[in-house]
Design a protein around this motif. Structure first.
Motif: not given
Length: 224
Positions: A49-69
């Motif tokens: 139920p937590r599956n992401l598409s690659i575009p969804q994951a890309r957008d979220l990863a780009l939001l992640a601040p420095v320090g969140l691996a």
């Protein structure tokens, strides 16, 4: 630099490092970062139920601040899927959560040049030798509750195992405890196992796949 820091996973001093897995929204990413989590996990497994598409994951990863691996969770992924993910998503760590063999773990590690975390399901003492085997080829171990027979998911089932099975055990690689952890029990799990890193997904959700920012904050605070 950030990856080297998180992979060192010291066993003494400081708080416990937390991974919030199964992030699916921008609010999830920000809640994990603001709470002080060290890792954020993105799931690439259609049955979750937590599956992401690659575009969804890309957008979220780009939001992640420095320090969140940023961790990509895959299940028995072939090279084509891994290639597609890593071509688009800025990932720091690959998490292998299927039945990948030690040889496959080594192959993935060599092919992509990223740290690899291997999940190993534990239900009894018979499962412990696998941890020793994978510690020879992975950069980090995820010690998880073994999924029940017939489960559609290899993890994220909200189940714990008997933590006494690994009390006092150590491996040649950093390791992370997972399986049935919640804000209410994570401190006890850390006390019993000596874990310096913990992973949670369903334990900070209000419904399958729906993260609760208050539970995320409470979970991180419980082991700070």
């Amino acid at each position: 630099m950030a990856v080297r820091l998180v992979m060192s996973a010291p066993d003494t001093g400081g708080g416990v490092r937390v991974k919030i897995c199964g992030l699916t929204t921008a609010a999830d990413v920000l809640a994990a970062a603001q709470a002080g989590a060290a890792y954020g996990g993105f799931v690439f497994f259609p049955r979750s139920p937590r599956n992401l598409s690659i575009p969804q994951a890309r957008d979220l990863a780009l939001l992640a601040p420095v320090g969140l691996a940023k961790v990509a969770l895959t299940v028995d992924a072939d090279d084509a899927l891994l290639d597609a993910i890593l071509a688009e998503v800025p990932i720091d760590i690959l998490q292998l959560h299927g039945k990948e063999s030690p040889a496959r773990v080594s192959e993935i590690r060599a092919r992509y040049g990223l740290p690899v975390m291997k999940a190993v399901g534990v239900a009894s003492e018979e499962d412990l030798p696998a941890l020793d085997n994978y510690s020879q080829v992975a950069d980090m171990l995820l010690v998880d509750a073994k999924a029940p027979k017939g489960s559609a998911l290899p993890g994220g089932n909200g189940l714990a195992f008997d933590w006494r099975l690994i009390a006092g055990r150590r491996w040649s690689r950093p390791w992370m405890l997972a399986g049935g952890l919640t804000p209410a029990n994570v401190a006890e799990a850390v006390r019993l196992t000596g874990a310096r890193q913990v992973d949670v997904s369903s334990g900070v959700e209000s419904a399958p796949g729906i993260k609760d920012p208050a539970l995320i904050a409470a979970f991180v605070a419980a082991v700070a």
